[in-house]
Design a protein around this motif. Structure first.
Motif, PDB file in Angstrom:
ATOM      1  N   ALA A 880       5.643  -4.364  -6.804  1.00  0.00           N
ATOM      2  CA  ALA A 880       4.987  -3.469  -6.073  1.00  0.00           C
ATOM      3  C   ALA A 880       4.801  -2.253  -6.665  1.00  0.00           C
ATOM      4  CB  ALA A 880       5.890  -3.243  -4.764  1.00  0.00           C
ATOM      5  N   SER A 920       2.626   4.432  -8.186  1.00  0.00           N
ATOM      6  CA  SER A 920       2.151   4.010  -6.815  1.00  0.00           C
ATOM      7  C   SER A 920       3.410   2.883  -6.428  1.00  0.00           C
ATOM      8  CB  SER A 920       0.781   3.511  -6.947  1.00  0.00           C
ATOM      9  OG  SER A 920       1.008   2.418  -7.623  1.00  0.00           O
ATOM     10  N   TYR A 921       3.418   2.889  -5.109  1.00  0.00           N
ATOM     11  CA  TYR A 921       4.399   1.507  -4.721  1.00  0.00           C
ATOM     12  C   TYR A 921       3.867   1.180  -3.718  1.00  0.00           C
ATOM     13  CZ  TYR A 921       8.341  -0.765  -2.855  1.00  0.00           C
ATOM     14  OH  TYR A 921       9.386  -1.740  -2.401  1.00  0.00           O
ATOM     15  N   ASP A 922       3.712  -0.218  -3.565  1.00  0.00           N
ATOM     16  CA  ASP A 922       3.064  -0.934  -2.421  1.00  0.00           C
ATOM     17  C   ASP A 922       3.982  -0.973  -1.280  1.00  0.00           C
ATOM     18  OD1 ASP A 922       0.684  -1.190  -3.857  1.00  0.00           O
ATOM     19  OD2 ASP A 922       1.280  -3.320  -4.860  1.00  0.00           O
ATOM     20  N   GLN A 928      -0.042   1.535   0.258  1.00  0.00           N
ATOM     21  CA  GLN A 928       0.687   2.074  -1.024  1.00  0.00           C
ATOM     22  C   GLN A 928       0.822   3.645  -0.943  1.00  0.00           C
ATOM     23  OE1 GLN A 928      -2.724   2.267  -4.454  1.00  0.00           O
ATOM     24  NE2 GLN A 928      -1.051   0.940  -4.548  1.00  0.00           N
ATOM     25  N   TRP A 967      -4.182   3.398   2.578  1.00  0.00           N
ATOM     26  CA  TRP A 967      -4.022   2.063   3.331  1.00  0.00           C
ATOM     27  C   TRP A 967      -5.612   1.409   3.495  1.00  0.00           C
ATOM     28  CZ3 TRP A 967      -6.883   0.882   7.976  1.00  0.00           C
ATOM     29  CH2 TRP A 967      -6.587  -0.364   8.510  1.00  0.00           C
TER      30      TRP A 967
END
Length: 969
Positions: A880, A920-922, A928, A967
């Motif tokens: 992620a 970034s992080y999902d 994210q 999103w």
């Protein structure tokens, strides 16, 4: 659709080599889409053998699909630019397959998604094209911070950018400045925004600052010419690509966040929404989106306007005319609206349209203190510090300090609409197209220049020693209380209203058909023909006025009752007085009028009757362009090395009309305004050839030769004569006395146009080597460009007529800079590109460009050219988490424009690098969080005149941070 004609869409993509044996269709389709980068959806009953044809040779991927599934029980439909859906038609009995294939143990294929990642997508496009090119996809644009498309493109091999107040503005490619890049949107030319900020004019340089990177599919940079490309780019053709209605599956995406600069400390919104709707059968699709970004910046600028030659204590020295500390506060807002659609009316007919509205607004406030030097160093009691013949410090015992403010609100509106239809006409695929674009730039609030001055003479001292090496000036000190508005007196208020309108209407028609003609070892595979007609124009209007106090109004200290932000110049000057009192623009706006013309100062050019000087500063340019081309694609084999390529000819005719005005002394000494016009015509033949050899499945050698052209800047063509604004205002106030005894700082210079200019014509040779290996690729390219009729500014004395407040006209000799065709220039260089996936989720892409250029008359470097530019971009992707860094650097270069507007003809921007980062992080499969930071190095900009002994400018904008939630579904 089995047995459909083999005519393919123009969006069939670049021709490539396929070698897929006859086998089960499931395996064959996977191999095809892995090779072509298409998206495959395939539902088939398990346990059933589905044979296919072999596909071998060079063709577009859609033609490959048609051949692969010809006369099989499979049906298919293309969805957008890269989508493919395949299914079995159960109601019909399939024809006997031409090739018997043994059943294999293959699991049913449900869905095959996108096969190419972000880096692989650019590599695939680069490999498939039949020219030397690079690209930036939408995915890559989103990987690292990019305020606009220019900042995204700086990571592409051969590209360098020029920044304005911390943000990317212009793009240079392969050692040639922004004028030499042909910029198109989806293949159609666009109108250009004019620079309305100061007296400096621009021409065909596309201001990428006006275009958001949101809602774009990417950009393709073509570095070697083909006949079907819109002419004008000796450096490159940059085709900006928007999202298409049938370019993929339906989606909806939202982005919401905020941006903050560490100097301004104001959080500004950053939001967008975009989506695509596709019919169930894939016949039509609509796409649209909205985006808005806002930023507030504070830019500290330490300036020297120009240098004067003096004799101090018997020694000839170069002394700064003055030293200026300027705080620029800018509020930017960029809004974009995009709407596009595609309709596949039949297997061989497709309608497309797209429209883009982009508005870039910025409110600018510049507060400036001016410490005069120059001839003041010769006054009694003054002292100077001289190093290597240049004054690097001085003490002035008694002089006035100028306190000036400039305020303006700019608006730039770009409107682009285009529509096309593709249809089969026998063996031909015909594509007529119409596009219309308009770029309107104006000052919603005219440039308001408020001049104030210390009421008493005061002492001040300036120390510049070591400022260039350290990018930090040692000190500025003064006995004046800079925060006391009562210590200031009003001088005057100038108003400049500007509006520029550019329009472009283009009609194009292209036709292509497949061939299979053997000519010895060469097979001619495709013929393309096309025509283009463009009608372009620019109308530039400028009005300069001096405002006066409204009857009954009185200037009081509270007119200067505002202050600069805290902490200004802490990063640029070691010891300094801090902030200072500045103008309250609202009070000036309400208290001043333009006498006899307007009850206020908020005007547009159309609100004022043009005076003689206005007409001399304004101009109109029109262009009518007709072009026709023929292109032949070919392939063959040279021993064990297959090759492919194209050659052809483009014929271009340009008719130019220029209108302007000149001031003359009429009968009895009255002012006479003489309208002037000029008509010009140029016809050129532009041949080109590209060939690529596949040395093995992983190595490709490309060769290209072409003749290309760039038209003169629209501003260079203008019939306008613009003396320095300070000279015009000084002569207007003092008349002949200003000519006989010039005021300190007055320069008898100006800049104008030359409608008789011929276009630049370049002969280009290019060679590139591309090597694809597991997890990456390496590319090396060399280029050489010989440019004839190169245009540069040349000074010559001219006698001009000036108006005066007292009435009588006066004449003065002015050194006028005008563009001229001066001779031949050359640019040659080497560029490298590296993409590599490392282990454990790490990877790297990097690029570098070395350029050696020579201008006419012995110039050692062309304007806008850096000897070296490179970009290093390591990244990490695992699960992620995704993160990346980007370091972009370019060596010193001569700027296209004097950013100070001070008449400096050799304005060198020093080498500089910028470090950006993004992570970034999902949160979920569709959401994210993204954090991006720009200019982490807090880079200080440096400019000098000719060499580093003559400092011109230090500038600092600081870091910025953006946090957003994205999103999609």
């Amino acid at each position: 659709m089995a047995g459909a004609p083999t005519v393919v869409w123009a969006q069939d993509g670049p021709v490539q080599t396929f070698d897929i044996p006859a086998q089960d269709a499931r395996r064959a389709l996977v191999d095809l889409c892995l090779s072509a980068g298409c998206e495959l959806a395939f539902v088939a009953p398990p346990g059933r053998t589905l044979p296919s044809h072999a596909v071998r040779g060079r063709m577009g991927w859609r033609a490959a699909v048609a051949e692969l599934l010809r006369d099989t029980p499979l049906r298919y439909r293309f969805v957008g630019a890269r989508g493919l859906r395949v299914w079995v038609e159960p109601a019909r009995t399939a024809p006997v397959a031409p090739v018997v294939v043994e059943p294999s143990e293959l699991a049913p294929v449900e869905v095959v998604g996108r096969f190419a990642g972000q880096v692989e997508e650019s590599l695939r496009r680069k490999r498939q094209t039949d020219v030397i090119s690079d690209s930036a996809s939408a995915a890559r644009i989103g990987e690292l911070p990019a305020a606009n498309l220019a900042e995204a493109l700086q990571r592409v091999p051969g590209v360098a950018i020029e920044r304005e107040v911390g943000e990317g503005q212009f793009v240079s490619v392969r050692g040639l400045g922004p004028l030499f890049q042909s910029v198109t949107l989806n293949g159609a030319p666009v109108a250009f925004n004019e620079n309305i900020r100061n007296s400096t004019q621009s021409g065909r340089q596309f201001r990428f600052r006006a275009l958001s990177a949101e809602l774009l599919a990417g950009a393709q940079l073509t570095k070697s010419a083909t006949p079907d490309l819109i002419e004008g780019g000796i450096g490159s053709n940059i085709n900006i690509e928007t999202i298409s209605g049938l370019g993929g599956d339906p989606f909806l995406s939202l982005r919401a966040g905020g941006a903050v600069e560490d100097r301004a400390r104001a959080v500004r919104p950053d939001v967008s929404v975009a989506g695509r709707m596709v019919s169930k059968n894939g016949d039509w699709g609509l796409v649209g989106g909205l985006a808005q970004e806002e930023h507030s910046v504070v830019y500290d600028r330490f300036q020297i306007q120009r240098y004067a030659n003096l004799v101090l204590d018997g020694q000839a020295v170069a002394a700064p005319s003055d030293v200026r500390t300027t705080v620029e506060q800018e509020d930017r807002r960029r809004r974009s609206l995009f709407l596009g659609g595609d309709w596949a009316a039949s297997p061989t007919t497709r309608f497309s349209f797209n429209s883009l509205i982009s508005a870039f607004d910025n409110a600018i406030r510049e507060d400036r203190l001016v410490y005069g030097l120059g001839e003041r160093l010769m006054e009694p009691g003054a002292t100077a510090t001289v190093r290597d013949g240049v004054v690097v410090g001085g003490v002035i015992p008694a002089a006035r300090i100028d306190n000036n403010t400039e305020f303006s609100q700019q608006s730039h509106l770009n409107l682009i609409v285009s529509a096309s239809v593709e249809f089969a006409l026998g063996d031909w695929l015909v594509t007529p197209r119409v596009s219309a674009s308009s770029a309107r730039s104006r000052l919603d609030t005219p440039l308001e220049r408020i001049y104030a001055q210390s009421a008493q003479k005061v002492a001040y001292a300036v120390d510049l020693d070591g400022a260039v090496d350290n990018r930090r000036a040692p000190s500025i000190t003064t006995s004046l209380n800079l925060l006391d508005p009562a210590a200031l007196r009003s001088q005057k208020m100038g108003v400049r209203a500007i509006e520029s309108v550019d329009d472009d209407l283009t009609l194009m028609a292209d036709a292509r058909r497949g061939l299979n003609i053997d000519a010895g070892p060469i097979r001619l595979s495709e013929l393309r023909l096309g025509v283009q007609f463009s009608d372009r124009s620019r109308d530039y209007q400028r009005r300069d006025r001096e405002a006066i106090l409204r009857p009954g109004a009185v200037f009081t200290p509270d007119f200067m009752g505002m202050q600069t932000p805290k902490g200004v110049f802490d990063g640029l000057i070691g010891q300094h007085p801090g902030g200072w009192a500045t103008a309250d623009f609202a009070r000036f706006r309400d208290a001043f009028i333009i006498p006899n013309e307007h009850d206020g100062i908020m005007v547009l050019p159309r609100d004022l009757t043009p005076a003689g000087a206005d007409l001399q500063n304004s101009y109109a340019v029109s262009e009518r362009v007709g072009a026709a081309y023929v292109r032949l694609d070919f392939d063959g084999s040279a021993g064990a090395a297959p090759f492919f390529g194209n050659f052809g000819l483009r014929a271009v005719s340009t008719r130019t009309g220029v209108d302007g005005a000149l001031l003359e002394a009429g009968p009895q000494g009255a002012l006479a305004i003489r309208p002037v016009s000029h008509a010009g015509e140029a016809t050129l033949l532009l041949p080109s050839a590209n060939i690529a050899f596949d040395l093995d499945p992983h190595r490709r050698l490309r060769l290209a030769a072409s003749r290309t052209m760039t038209r003169p800047s629209l501003a260079d063509l203008r019939l306008a004569t613009a003396p320095a604004s300070m000279l015009v205002s000084s002569i207007y106030e003092r008349g002949q006395a200003e000519i006989d005894d010039p005021s300190p700082g007055t320069i008898f210079s100006g800049i104008g146009g030359n409608p008789a200019l011929k276009p630049y014509v370049s002969t280009n040779l290019d060679l590139s080597y591309e090597w694809s290996f597991t997890g990456g690729a390496l590319s090396v390219a060399v280029f050489h460009k010989r440019i004839d009729d190169f245009i540069a500014l040349a000074a010559a004395p001219e006698v001009l007529i000036f108006e005066t407040r007292a009435g009588p006209l006066v004449q003065a000799q002015v050194s006028m800079l005008r563009p001229r065709n001066l001779g031949r220039a050359e640019s040659r260089g080497l560029e490298l590109g590296l993409h590599k996936k490392l282990t454990s989720g790490f990877g790297l892409w990097a690029s570098a460009t070395w350029t050696d250029s020579r201008g006419p008359n012995g110039e050692t470097r062309l304007t806008g050219v850096s000897d070296l530019a490179y970009s290093i971009n390591p990244f990490f992707e695992r699960g992620a988490v995704s993160a990346g860094l980007s370091w972009s650097w370019r060596s010193a270069f001569k700027s296209e424009a004097d950013m100070q507007g001070g008449g400096v003809s050799n304005f060198i921007i020093a080498s500089a690098g910028y470090l950006d980062a993004q992570a970034s992080y999902d949160l979920t499969p569709g959401a994210q969080i993204v954090v991006a930071a720009s200019n982490l190095t807090d880079t200080t900009d440096l400019a000098y005149e000719g060499d580093k002994s003559r400092l011109l400018q230090l500038g600092r904008v600081g870091r910025s941070l953006t946090v957003s939630l994205r999103w999609s579904m």
